[in-house]
Design an enzyme around this catalytic site. Structure first.
Site, PDB file in Angstrom:
ATOM      1  N   TYR A  34       0.827  -1.209   0.000  1.00 39.44           N
ATOM      2  CA  TYR A  34       0.000   0.000   0.000  1.00 39.44           C
ATOM      3  C   TYR A  34       0.862   1.261   0.000  1.00 39.44           C
ATOM      4  O   TYR A  34       1.708   1.440   0.873  1.00 39.44           O
ATOM      5  CB  TYR A  34      -0.914   0.010   1.228  1.00 39.44           C
ATOM      6  CG  TYR A  34      -2.252   0.636   0.950  1.00 39.44           C
ATOM      7  CD1 TYR A  34      -3.377  -0.134   0.723  1.00 39.44           C
ATOM      8  CD2 TYR A  34      -2.383   2.031   0.869  1.00 39.44           C
ATOM      9  CE1 TYR A  34      -4.605   0.439   0.437  1.00 39.44           C
ATOM     10  CE2 TYR A  34      -3.597   2.608   0.586  1.00 39.44           C
ATOM     11  CZ  TYR A  34      -4.709   1.810   0.374  1.00 39.44           C
ATOM     12  OH  TYR A  34      -5.919   2.383   0.079  1.00 39.44           O
ATOM     13  N   ASP A  41     -11.244   1.723  10.056  1.00 36.97           N
ATOM     14  CA  ASP A  41     -12.264   1.932   9.027  1.00 36.97           C
ATOM     15  C   ASP A  41     -12.845   0.557   8.705  1.00 36.97           C
ATOM     16  O   ASP A  41     -12.469  -0.455   9.305  1.00 36.97           O
ATOM     17  CB  ASP A  41     -11.720   2.688   7.813  1.00 36.97           C
ATOM     18  CG  ASP A  41     -10.648   1.944   7.025  1.00 36.97           C
ATOM     19  OD1 ASP A  41     -10.451   0.731   7.260  1.00 36.97           O
ATOM     20  OD2 ASP A  41     -10.005   2.576   6.162  1.00 36.97           O
ATOM     21  N   CYS A  42     -13.780   0.498   7.768  1.00 33.11           N
ATOM     22  CA  CYS A  42     -14.507  -0.767   7.564  1.00 33.11           C
ATOM     23  C   CYS A  42     -13.584  -1.890   7.116  1.00 33.11           C
ATOM     24  O   CYS A  42     -13.616  -2.998   7.665  1.00 33.11           O
ATOM     25  CB  CYS A  42     -15.669  -0.566   6.584  1.00 33.11           C
ATOM     26  SG  CYS A  42     -15.194  -0.162   4.887  1.00 33.11           S
ATOM     27  N   SER A  43     -12.730  -1.624   6.142  1.00 27.72           N
ATOM     28  CA  SER A  43     -11.860  -2.683   5.633  1.00 27.72           C
ATOM     29  C   SER A  43     -10.649  -2.904   6.526  1.00 27.72           C
ATOM     30  O   SER A  43     -10.087  -4.008   6.555  1.00 27.72           O
ATOM     31  CB  SER A  43     -11.416  -2.367   4.195  1.00 27.72           C
ATOM     32  OG  SER A  43     -10.786  -1.103   4.130  1.00 27.72           O
ATOM     33  N   ASP A  92      -8.015  -2.913   1.127  1.00 24.35           N
ATOM     34  CA  ASP A  92      -9.227  -2.165   0.796  1.00 24.35           C
ATOM     35  C   ASP A  92     -10.406  -3.075   0.477  1.00 24.35           C
ATOM     36  O   ASP A  92     -10.241  -4.181  -0.054  1.00 24.35           O
ATOM     37  CB  ASP A  92      -8.976  -1.250  -0.411  1.00 24.35           C
ATOM     38  CG  ASP A  92      -8.137  -0.036  -0.049  1.00 24.35           C
ATOM     39  OD1 ASP A  92      -8.027   0.293   1.140  1.00 24.35           O
ATOM     40  OD2 ASP A  92      -7.586   0.590  -0.985  1.00 24.35           O
ATOM     41  N   ALA A  93     -11.615  -2.575   0.749  1.00 26.95           N
ATOM     42  CA  ALA A  93     -12.828  -3.362   0.529  1.00 26.95           C
ATOM     43  C   ALA A  93     -12.982  -3.786  -0.924  1.00 26.95           C
ATOM     44  O   ALA A  93     -13.367  -4.921  -1.211  1.00 26.95           O
ATOM     45  CB  ALA A  93     -14.053  -2.560   0.985  1.00 26.95           C
ATOM     46  N   HIS A 132     -18.075  -0.444   1.042  1.00 30.00           N
ATOM     47  CA  HIS A 132     -18.172  -0.810   2.453  1.00 30.00           C
ATOM     48  C   HIS A 132     -18.093  -2.321   2.600  1.00 30.00           C
ATOM     49  O   HIS A 132     -18.445  -3.074   1.682  1.00 30.00           O
ATOM     50  CB  HIS A 132     -19.496  -0.294   3.032  1.00 30.00           C
ATOM     51  CG  HIS A 132     -19.593  -0.429   4.529  1.00 30.00           C
ATOM     52  ND1 HIS A 132     -18.725   0.187   5.391  1.00 30.00           N
ATOM     53  CD2 HIS A 132     -20.469  -1.129   5.318  1.00 30.00           C
ATOM     54  CE1 HIS A 132     -19.049  -0.106   6.638  1.00 30.00           C
ATOM     55  NE2 HIS A 132     -20.100  -0.909   6.628  1.00 30.00           N
ATOM     56  N   HIS A 177     -19.712  -4.509  11.850  1.00 26.95           N
ATOM     57  CA  HIS A 177     -18.894  -3.656  10.978  1.00 26.95           C
ATOM     58  C   HIS A 177     -18.460  -2.388  11.699  1.00 26.95           C
ATOM     59  O   HIS A 177     -19.039  -2.006  12.714  1.00 26.95           O
ATOM     60  CB  HIS A 177     -19.676  -3.296   9.704  1.00 26.95           C
ATOM     61  CG  HIS A 177     -20.871  -2.399   9.945  1.00 26.95           C
ATOM     62  ND1 HIS A 177     -21.338  -1.502   9.005  1.00 26.95           N
ATOM     63  CD2 HIS A 177     -21.706  -2.250  11.014  1.00 26.95           C
ATOM     64  CE1 HIS A 177     -22.385  -0.863   9.468  1.00 26.95           C
ATOM     65  NE2 HIS A 177     -22.635  -1.287  10.679  1.00 26.95           N
TER      66      HIS A 177
END
Length: 308
Positions: free
Chosen positions: A96, A209-211, A228-229, A266, A278
């Site tokens: 990343y 965060d979500c992911s 990442d999602a 998401h 989540h």
């Protein structure tokens, strides 16, 4: 300034934030780009509007945990352009990418490692060799082990040799060989962070965060998945989105705008009984949500399963 891209550096603070550009950090973010980093002070002082701007103004990319390796591509003033090697991404085949304050990383030193210790508690105290408190380590911090006794792992850190209690750490031969556990256990781990405020780019118990939430809970269970999602939605076994009776606890549910037809935006864990675990969004927290009647119910675009 070009740099030796083959030499690894490591994160030298408990949580380092990777920004989109060197000018992405604002004056209000100063506590978050210092060394030592003042995470609590930074996040507590961020009003909703400024916290939301981390996402809406594309300021933050991801975060690093203490000792996590990066490649340095370039140094520009007090900032370094890096690639986070443990965070798979379509943005760069190596990991990343983004920018981090130079003060928060340092060149890696080779250690005669006998395996790795992964912090298994929400947070754990790191001690110096005189048993004085050195640093608080967040969940999933990974450090090389150089020796051990009945109580402590002696670990190699950016601050030199230090002690990590075995009560708060899991041994593994390497990062790639963290023992596989079930995805149901990843969900149980995730429950430890209920009510934790969401943080865009977040990768630690100071905010996910979500992911980042799904990435870290699965990583703790031996699954290395993309950061990442949108990338996570392409891995694992595809499960039908049309028949929720096929979904199992620990499956990843993905969501997209325009009633599921837009890009993935998401992700969360299926919790069973029509519910989702989540990290919700800025201003909200990690929660268990009843999908029926929610906005997300109509936005499901993919279901993916990981298995031991």
């Amino acid at each position: 300034m070009p740099f030796d891209e083959t030499k690894e550096w490591v994160c030298a603070v408990k949580v380092g934030t990777i920004w989109t550009e060197p000018n992405s950090a604002r004056d209000i973010d100063s506590p978050g780009i210092s060394n030592p980093v003042l995470l609590g002070e930074w996040l507590e002082a961020l009003p909703y509007k400024e916290r939301l701007a981390l996402c809406n103004e594309n300021r933050v990319q991801t975060q690093l945990l203490y000792g996590e390796p990066v490649l340095v591509e370039e140094i520009e003033g007090e900032w370094a352009k890096v690639v986070a090697l443990w965070q798979p991404s379509k943005k760069d085949s190596r990991g990343y990418p983004g920018w981090i304050p130079l003060a928060q990383i340092q060149p890696a030193e080779q250690a005669d490692s006998k395996g790795i210790a992964r912090v298994s508690s929400g947070k754990a105290q790191l001690w110096d060799l005189q048993n004085k408190p050195l640093l608080v380590l967040p969940f999933n911090t990974i450090l090389p082990i150089v020796s051990e006794d009945e109580v402590f792992y002696t670990v190699h850190t950016p601050h030199g040799k230090a002690l990590l209690s075995k009560a708060h750490a899991q041994f593994a031969p390497s990062v790639e060989q963290i023992p596989k556990r079930t995805v149901e256990e990843a969900v149980v781990l995730g429950e430890n962070y209920l009510d934790l405020p969401y943080l865009w780019g977040g990768m630690s118990p100071y905010g996910y965060d979500c992911s980042g939430f799904t990435y870290n809970m699965l990583k703790a269970c031996g699954f290395i998945i993309p950061r990442d999602a949108s990338d996570q939605a392409k891995m694992g076994e595809e499960i039908s989105i049309l028949d929720s009776s096929l979904w199992k606890v620990g499956d990843l549910l993905f969501f997209a705008n325009d009633e599921g037809t837009g890009p993935v935006r998401h992700v969360g864990f299926y919790y069973g009984n029509g519910q989702l675990l989540h990290s919700h969004s800025t201003g909200k927290t990690v929660e268990i949500l009843v999908l029926a009647g929610s906005k997300l119910e109509k936005e499901i675009c993919a279901v993916r399963r990981y298995a031991v």
